[in-house]
Design a protein around this motif. Structure first.
Motif, PDB file in Angstrom:
ATOM      1  N   VAL B 250       2.766 -25.522 -13.462  1.00 58.92           N
ATOM      2  CA  VAL B 250       1.312 -25.569 -13.305  1.00 58.92           C
ATOM      3  C   VAL B 250       0.908 -25.635 -11.830  1.00 58.92           C
ATOM      4  O   VAL B 250      -0.047 -24.993 -11.412  1.00 58.92           O
ATOM      5  CB  VAL B 250       0.698 -26.709 -14.165  1.00 58.92           C
ATOM      6  N   VAL B 251       1.701 -26.346 -11.006  1.00 58.52           N
ATOM      7  CA  VAL B 251       1.322 -26.495  -9.599  1.00 58.52           C
ATOM      8  C   VAL B 251       1.523 -25.206  -8.801  1.00 58.52           C
ATOM      9  O   VAL B 251       0.644 -24.778  -8.055  1.00 58.52           O
ATOM     10  CB  VAL B 251       2.133 -27.642  -8.939  1.00 58.52           C
ATOM     11  N   VAL B 252       2.690 -24.584  -8.980  1.00 60.46           N
ATOM     12  CA  VAL B 252       3.009 -23.436  -8.136  1.00 60.46           C
ATOM     13  C   VAL B 252       2.038 -22.261  -8.355  1.00 60.46           C
ATOM     14  O   VAL B 252       1.489 -21.732  -7.386  1.00 60.46           O
ATOM     15  CB  VAL B 252       4.485 -23.009  -8.324  1.00 60.46           C
ATOM     16  N   PRO B 253       1.767 -21.860  -9.630  1.00 63.36           N
ATOM     17  CA  PRO B 253       0.802 -20.754  -9.794  1.00 63.36           C
ATOM     18  C   PRO B 253      -0.580 -21.096  -9.240  1.00 63.36           C
ATOM     19  O   PRO B 253      -1.255 -20.229  -8.679  1.00 63.36           O
ATOM     20  CB  PRO B 253       0.744 -20.553 -11.309  1.00 63.36           C
ATOM     21  N   HIS B 254      -0.976 -22.375  -9.354  1.00 64.71           N
ATOM     22  CA  HIS B 254      -2.280 -22.757  -8.814  1.00 64.71           C
ATOM     23  C   HIS B 254      -2.298 -22.623  -7.304  1.00 64.71           C
ATOM     24  O   HIS B 254      -3.249 -22.097  -6.731  1.00 64.71           O
ATOM     25  CB  HIS B 254      -2.625 -24.195  -9.202  1.00 64.71           C
ATOM     26  N   ALA B 255      -1.250 -23.098  -6.673  1.00 63.60           N
ATOM     27  CA  ALA B 255      -1.166 -22.982  -5.223  1.00 63.60           C
ATOM     28  C   ALA B 255      -1.196 -21.515  -4.830  1.00 63.60           C
ATOM     29  O   ALA B 255      -1.936 -21.111  -3.921  1.00 63.60           O
ATOM     30  CB  ALA B 255       0.123 -23.653  -4.726  1.00 63.60           C
ATOM     31  N   THR B 301       9.987 -33.328  -8.341  1.00 61.58           N
ATOM     32  CA  THR B 301       8.938 -32.309  -8.460  1.00 61.58           C
ATOM     33  C   THR B 301       7.586 -32.956  -8.728  1.00 61.58           C
ATOM     34  O   THR B 301       6.564 -32.511  -8.207  1.00 61.58           O
ATOM     35  CB  THR B 301       9.235 -31.294  -9.583  1.00 61.58           C
ATOM     36  N   ALA B 302       7.598 -34.032  -9.527  1.00 62.37           N
ATOM     37  CA  ALA B 302       6.332 -34.701  -9.823  1.00 62.37           C
ATOM     38  C   ALA B 302       5.791 -35.419  -8.590  1.00 62.37           C
ATOM     39  O   ALA B 302       4.612 -35.313  -8.247  1.00 62.37           O
ATOM     40  CB  ALA B 302       6.507 -35.680 -10.976  1.00 62.37           C
ATOM     41  N   VAL B 303       6.669 -36.124  -7.880  1.00 70.28           N
ATOM     42  CA  VAL B 303       6.237 -36.889  -6.710  1.00 70.28           C
ATOM     43  C   VAL B 303       5.772 -35.970  -5.583  1.00 70.28           C
ATOM     44  O   VAL B 303       4.770 -36.223  -4.921  1.00 70.28           O
ATOM     45  CB  VAL B 303       7.387 -37.807  -6.221  1.00 70.28           C
ATOM     46  N   VAL B 304       6.487 -34.867  -5.383  1.00 72.63           N
ATOM     47  CA  VAL B 304       6.107 -33.932  -4.329  1.00 72.63           C
ATOM     48  C   VAL B 304       4.950 -33.047  -4.780  1.00 72.63           C
ATOM     49  O   VAL B 304       4.039 -32.746  -4.014  1.00 72.63           O
ATOM     50  CB  VAL B 304       7.309 -33.036  -3.939  1.00 72.63           C
ATOM     51  N   GLY B 305       4.989 -32.657  -6.050  1.00 71.73           N
ATOM     52  CA  GLY B 305       4.019 -31.684  -6.555  1.00 71.73           C
ATOM     53  C   GLY B 305       2.596 -32.176  -6.561  1.00 71.73           C
ATOM     54  O   GLY B 305       1.683 -31.448  -6.161  1.00 71.73           O
ATOM     55  N   ALA B 306       2.400 -33.411  -6.999  1.00 68.83           N
ATOM     56  CA  ALA B 306       1.032 -33.904  -7.142  1.00 68.83           C
ATOM     57  C   ALA B 306       0.269 -33.941  -5.816  1.00 68.83           C
ATOM     58  O   ALA B 306      -0.817 -33.378  -5.708  1.00 68.83           O
ATOM     59  CB  ALA B 306       1.043 -35.268  -7.826  1.00 68.83           C
ATOM     60  N   PHE B 309      -0.550 -30.490  -4.533  1.00 66.79           N
ATOM     61  CA  PHE B 309      -1.649 -29.870  -5.261  1.00 66.79           C
ATOM     62  C   PHE B 309      -2.996 -30.351  -4.717  1.00 66.79           C
ATOM     63  O   PHE B 309      -3.912 -29.561  -4.486  1.00 66.79           O
ATOM     64  CB  PHE B 309      -1.516 -30.214  -6.743  1.00 66.79           C
ATOM     65  N   VAL B 310      -3.084 -31.646  -4.482  1.00 68.88           N
ATOM     66  CA  VAL B 310      -4.320 -32.211  -3.929  1.00 68.88           C
ATOM     67  C   VAL B 310      -4.613 -31.603  -2.562  1.00 68.88           C
ATOM     68  O   VAL B 310      -5.746 -31.219  -2.259  1.00 68.88           O
ATOM     69  CB  VAL B 310      -4.205 -33.748  -3.821  1.00 68.88           C
ATOM     70  N   PHE B 311      -3.568 -31.458  -1.753  1.00 70.24           N
ATOM     71  CA  PHE B 311      -3.716 -30.875  -0.421  1.00 70.24           C
ATOM     72  C   PHE B 311      -4.291 -29.457  -0.506  1.00 70.24           C
ATOM     73  O   PHE B 311      -5.248 -29.108   0.190  1.00 70.24           O
ATOM     74  CB  PHE B 311      -2.360 -30.877   0.292  1.00 70.24           C
TER      75      PHE B 311
END
Lengths: 258, 320
Positions: B250-255, B301-306, B309-311
């Motif tokens: 979910v994070v990568v496609p959004h980025a 992935t969760a700790v880095v991803g969140a 995503f906010v950034f």
């Protein structure tokens, strides 16, 4: 050949009959205006012509039967401009217009010079040069309607189905967009079927006008014959005056002074 | 990728690794100065792990982007649609059954579970919701995932002698047993990616809604089925070897969407590239933070991803 013939067409939507036993025809290069009150079945009729709603009876659109023609073949011949287009997030004007080329593209190949050319022409025709890189979600209602029309033109169809093509436009843009469609119709022998709200504009631009009421075609002829004050009163429940003018009949709402 | 090759418990010099890589190119012969064991570590341990990371990250991101496009729902990802939990159940059954169902038992059962998961979500969503409304699909996915997770826990507790293997799998990790995993998932991943990339234009058309997609020559139902099948194949294959690595799909496609636009022609390849890079980097972090012990990559992935995503979200807001 590229006109439209419908004989005894009945359309159901969710179990309800929305168009009943309609027979309509327009020759290639003609402009058929569909008018009638809200819910009369105009949009359903357009969807059936585009092969997007099943219909009973005989339909022929640009020489194809929309019920059985392959989707891509139909999409190359018939383009539909929807009343309320869906706007994907983060897509630019150029990208959206380029989607009109989809039915022409070969599965494994990208866009060719012909495709890019068609997109550029459509953008120019609708005065969208300069807006190409804007996101479609940031456009005004009028700009958006021109973008969707540009996509439909990029599709280079033989039959153009327009559902309220000018509902979001001011009077000047209404006229210029309709003039543009009329030019295309004359130059490229395009057949146009348009659901229209404004009876005066419908009368001025169409070669033939069909009046629908509750799914039934109550009149189908040239505008001068269809639009009478009495008929408009019966179908719309509106008090109007119909003025005979050179460019076609003008329908004016009437109010008695109090 | 290079960073992934350089970080690890054994000391390999940057210089040596680079030269050894160059040596592997056809027609190039240089002496890297690496000893034979160092050479083996590079090619049998680090390289397969990096390649696996790229495959897993690219596939999870590509599948996520596909699900989001097909369901026209920015929240759709393998987790919310029940694919992962279905695959999890399948893989757990396979692990519990041990070797009795052959070497490819885990990928196969994971795939079957993933397909059942997405079908259940889809069926439930469309039967309850009338139309396939976004909110209903997501809710159906949550229900299906909860149900499958419960079944999986049941199976796992029943056969508690394989608990460790199942737990290790669930937390998500990139294995270090040579090229086996890479070879096992490669065919599925390639088929899935090729099918999806060939249909990138179809995804753009589906974004217009079913009526407009159909008027532009696409059969929406058939296209959706094909794309979901392809994305599920890829996800299930990847999940079967890497376990449940969350957040990537979910994070990568959004980025990618925020940075390069939403047109699938660029979105899909960019998602794959970013996803591969992202997973290799998080794997490096996972190996490095508690070195020489390893953190489960799913945690990283969760700790880095969140925050990432906010950034990206903030960056877009300030630009608009």
């Amino acid at each position: 050949m590229s006109g439209i013939r419908c004989v005894g067409v009945t359309i159901r939507r969710g179990g309800q009959v929305v168009v009943r036993d309609a027979s309509l025809a327009v020759d290639q290069g003609g402009w058929l205006a569909l008018v009638g009150p809200n819910g009369a079945g105009k949009s359903s009729f357009l969807l059936a012509l585009a092969g997007l709603l099943p219909a009973e009876g005989t339909l022929s659109v640009a020489g194809l039967d929309p019920a059985i023609a392959p989707r891509r073949e139909l999409a190359r011949a018939v383009a539909l401009m929807p009343q309320q287009p869906v706007l994907p997030e983060g897509v630019t004007v150029r990208e959206l217009v380029a989607l009109g080329r989809a039915p022409h593209l070969r599965p494994l190949r990208g866009e060719t010079a012909t495709d890019r050319d068609a997109v550029r022409r459509a953008l120019t025709r609708l005065e969208l040069r300069g807006l190409e890189d804007r996101l479609v979600s940031s456009l005004s209602g009028g700009e958006l309607q021109r973008v969707i029309l540009a996509r439909v033109l990029a599709q280079e169809p033989r039959v153009l189905l327009l559902d309220e093509p000018t509902s979001a436009l001011d009077l000047g843009h209404q006229q210029s967009v309709l003039e543009l469609v009329d030019d295309l119709r004359r130059c490229e022998e395009l057949t146009v079927v348009a659901a229209m709200h404004d009876l005066t504009l419908a009368a001025q631009f169409s070669t033939r006008l069909a009046l629908l009421d509750d799914g039934v075609v109550v009149a189908d002829d040239v505008a001068e014959q269809v639009l009478t004050a009495e008929r408009v009163r019966q179908v719309y429940g509106a008090r109007v005056e119909v003025l005979r003018r050179a460019g076609g009949p003008v329908v004016v709402p009437h109010r008695t002074a109090r | 990728m290079l960073v992934g090759l350089l970080v690890g418990p054994a000391d390999l010099t940057v210089h040596g690794v680079l030269l050894d890589l160059a040596d592997a190119l056809p027609g190039v012969h240089v002496d890297s100065g690496l000893t034979l064991p160092q050479h083996a570590i590079l090619w049998q341990i680090r390289m397969p792990r990096v390649v696996l990371g790229v495959l897993v990250g690219a596939t999870l991101s590509l599948s996520g982007a596909t699900y989001q496009g097909v369901f026209r729902n920015p929240l759709a990802d393998p987790y919310l649609l029940g694919v992962s939990s279905g695959a999890g159940l399948g893989a757990t059954v396979a692990i519990v059954a041990g070797g009795s169902i052959g070497p490819f038992g885990v990928p196969l059962l994971a795939f079957a579970g993933g397909v059942v998961g997405v079908l259940a979500t889809y069926g439930l969503g469309s039967s309850v919701g009338g139309g396939r409304t976004n909110a209903v699909i997501v809710l159906a996915g949550v229900a299906v995932a909860a149900f499958f997770n419960a079944l999986q826990t049941l199976v796992q507790q029943w056969f508690d002698d394989s608990l460790t293997a199942v737990y290790a799998w669930m937390l998500g990790r990139l294995s270090t047993d040579g090229w086996t995993d890479v070879v096992a998932i490669l065919p599925y991943v390639v088929v899935s990616a090729v099918v999806i990339l060939l249909h990138r234009r179809t995804l753009d058309l589906l974004a217009l809604g079913d009526v407009e997609a159909a008027s532009l020559g696409v059969d929406p139902a058939r296209a959706r089925l094909l794309l979901v099948a392809a994305a599920t194949l890829g996800t299930a294959a990847v999940v079967s070897v890497s376990g449940l690595i969350g957040f990537v799909g979910v994070v990568v496609p959004h980025a990618a969407r925020l940075l390069f636009g939403a047109s699938h022609r660029t979105l899909l390849p960019v998602s794959m590239a970013l996803g591969g890079a992202f997973l290799v980097l998080t794997d490096v972090l996972a190996r490095w933070v508690l070195a020489p012990a390893e953190l489960p990559i799913g945690v990283v992935t969760a700790v880095v991803g969140a925050p990432f995503f906010v950034f990206v979200l903030r960056r877009r807001r300030s630009r608009a």
